[in-house]
Design an enzyme around this catalytic site. Structure first.
Site, PDB file in Angstrom:
ATOM      1  N   LYS A   9       0.817  -1.219   0.000  1.00 25.68           N
ATOM      2  CA  LYS A   9       0.000   0.000   0.000  1.00 25.68           C
ATOM      3  C   LYS A   9       0.858   1.280   0.000  1.00 25.68           C
ATOM      4  CE  LYS A   9      -3.977  -2.195   2.299  1.00 25.68           C
ATOM      5  NZ  LYS A   9      -4.953  -2.104   3.433  1.00 25.68           N
ATOM      6  N   TYR A  49     -12.312  -2.057  -3.704  1.00 24.45           N
ATOM      7  CA  TYR A  49     -12.777  -2.187  -2.310  1.00 24.45           C
ATOM      8  C   TYR A  49     -14.303  -2.059  -2.191  1.00 24.45           C
ATOM      9  CZ  TYR A  49      -8.226  -2.438   0.048  1.00 24.45           C
ATOM     10  OH  TYR A  49      -7.001  -2.842   0.539  1.00 24.45           O
ATOM     11  N   ASN A 112      -2.015   0.411   6.737  1.00 24.95           N
ATOM     12  CA  ASN A 112      -1.454  -0.820   7.311  1.00 24.95           C
ATOM     13  C   ASN A 112      -0.603  -1.621   6.318  1.00 24.95           C
ATOM     14  OD1 ASN A 112      -3.534  -1.779   5.780  1.00 24.95           O
ATOM     15  ND2 ASN A 112      -4.581  -2.864   7.430  1.00 24.95           N
ATOM     16  N   HIS A 115      -2.170  -5.428   1.631  1.00 26.98           N
ATOM     17  CA  HIS A 115      -3.466  -6.097   1.458  1.00 26.98           C
ATOM     18  C   HIS A 115      -3.196  -7.524   1.016  1.00 26.98           C
ATOM     19  CE1 HIS A 115      -7.408  -7.223  -0.181  1.00 26.98           C
ATOM     20  NE2 HIS A 115      -6.714  -7.733  -1.173  1.00 26.98           N
TER      21      HIS A 115
HETATM   22  P1  ATP Z   1      -6.988  -6.122   3.501  1.00 25.61           P
HETATM   23  O1  ATP Z   1      -8.359  -6.417   2.939  1.00 25.61           O
HETATM   24  O2  ATP Z   1      -6.466  -4.751   3.143  1.00 25.61           O
HETATM   25  O3  ATP Z   1      -6.011  -7.213   3.260  1.00 25.61           O
HETATM   26  P2  ATP Z   1      -7.976  -6.937   6.043  1.00 25.61           P
HETATM   27  O4  ATP Z   1      -8.641  -8.052   5.312  1.00 25.61           O
HETATM   28  O5  ATP Z   1      -7.090  -7.270   7.203  1.00 25.61           O
HETATM   29  O6  ATP Z   1      -7.118  -6.048   5.089  1.00 25.61           O
HETATM   30  P3  ATP Z   1     -10.516  -5.564   5.966  1.00 25.61           P
HETATM   31  O7  ATP Z   1     -11.485  -5.726   7.089  1.00 25.61           O
HETATM   32  O8  ATP Z   1     -10.764  -6.302   4.689  1.00 25.61           O
HETATM   33  O9  ATP Z   1      -9.055  -5.890   6.546  1.00 25.61           O
HETATM   34  O10 ATP Z   1     -10.392  -4.008   5.672  1.00 25.61           O
HETATM   35  C1  ATP Z   1      -9.804  -3.565   4.461  1.00 25.61           C
HETATM   36  C2  ATP Z   1      -8.902  -2.396   4.735  1.00 25.61           C
HETATM   37  O11 ATP Z   1      -9.686  -1.299   5.176  1.00 25.61           O
HETATM   38  C3  ATP Z   1      -7.882  -2.608   5.865  1.00 25.61           C
HETATM   39  O12 ATP Z   1      -6.716  -3.257   5.444  1.00 25.61           O
HETATM   40  C4  ATP Z   1      -7.602  -1.176   6.279  1.00 25.61           C
HETATM   41  O13 ATP Z   1      -6.672  -0.553   5.393  1.00 25.61           O
HETATM   42  C5  ATP Z   1      -8.952  -0.514   6.109  1.00 25.61           C
HETATM   43  N1  ATP Z   1      -9.674  -0.484   7.382  1.00 25.61           N
HETATM   44  C6  ATP Z   1     -10.260  -1.536   8.020  1.00 25.61           C
HETATM   45  N2  ATP Z   1     -10.816  -1.173   9.183  1.00 25.61           N
HETATM   46  C7  ATP Z   1     -10.581   0.153   9.306  1.00 25.61           C
HETATM   47  C8  ATP Z   1     -10.887   1.152  10.280  1.00 25.61           C
HETATM   48  N3  ATP Z   1     -11.565   0.834  11.385  1.00 25.61           N
HETATM   49  N4  ATP Z   1     -10.488   2.416  10.052  1.00 25.61           N
HETATM   50  C9  ATP Z   1      -9.808   2.754   8.938  1.00 25.61           C
HETATM   51  N5  ATP Z   1      -9.484   1.873   7.973  1.00 25.61           N
HETATM   52  C10 ATP Z   1      -9.852   0.599   8.150  1.00 25.61           C
HETATM   53 MG    MG Z   2      -9.823  -7.783   3.528  1.00 26.80          MG
END
Ligand code: ATP
Ligand code: MG
Length: 137
Positions: A9, A49, A112, A115
């Site tokens: 990212k 997304y 973070n 992805h």
């Molecule tokens: P990814 O899909 O990016 O691999 P993940 O599966 O661990 O991560 P998801 O629940 O799918 O997490 O959320 C997608 C992305 O949205 C997260 O990686 C993060 O960048 C963002 N995100 C998730 N929760 C929050 C939050 N509470 N506040 C801000 N951003 C968030």
């Molecule tokens: Mg995810």
């Protein structure tokens, strides 16, 4: 063997962490079989997304993902989907285990660093979202 879609990212590409993150993937036995640097438009990031479109952080997430270039990649290995998620660590770096990418590099739950696809069906769709058949060997 299994394949999964990974994205390094903007918070990580900006800090020149692509090599260090790729080292973690390779150390875990994941092979980088395709990789390119792209700058997503807000529309493209929004489509990728789309599953999160009703979540409160959707707008912020889309803006962040389109803010600067990302590195999109296909990782291959035994149980690549689960293994990649293990190497990434928990979504929120505060909850991530020691040694994981997010523990070492993530700035916040939003910024973070990586992805990774979360299941076989989404991995297939996400790989096809970024890569053509010609780019995959
Ligand atoms: P990814 O899909 O990016 O691999 P993940 O599966 O661990 O991560 P998801 O629940 O799918 O997490 O959320 C997608 C992305 O949205 C997260 O990686 C993060 O960048 C963002 N995100 C998730 N929760 C929050 C939050 N509470 N506040 C801000 N951003 C968030
Ligand atoms: Mg995810």
């Amino acid at each position: 063997v299994e394949r999964t879609l990974s994205i390094i990212k903007p918070d990580a590409t900006r800090r020149n962490l692509t090599g260090k993150i790729n080292q973690k993937f390779e150390d875990a036995g994941l092979r980088i079989v395709a990789q390119k640097r792209i700058h997503l438009s807000p529309a493209q990031a929004g489509k990728f997304y789309e599953v999160h479109k009703d979540r409160p952080f959707y707008g912020e997430l889309v803006e962040f993902m389109a803010s600067e270039p990302v590195v999109v990649q296909v990782l291959e290995g035994e149980n690549a989907i689960a293994k990649n998620r293990e190497v990434m660590g928990a979504t929120n770096p505060a909850n991530a285990d020691a040694g994981t990418i997010r523990k070492e590099f993530a700035l916040s739950v939003g910024e973070n660093s990586v992805h990774g696809s979360d299941a076989a069906e989404t991995a297939k769709e996400e790989i096809a979202f970024f890569f053509s058949g010609l780019e995959l060997v």
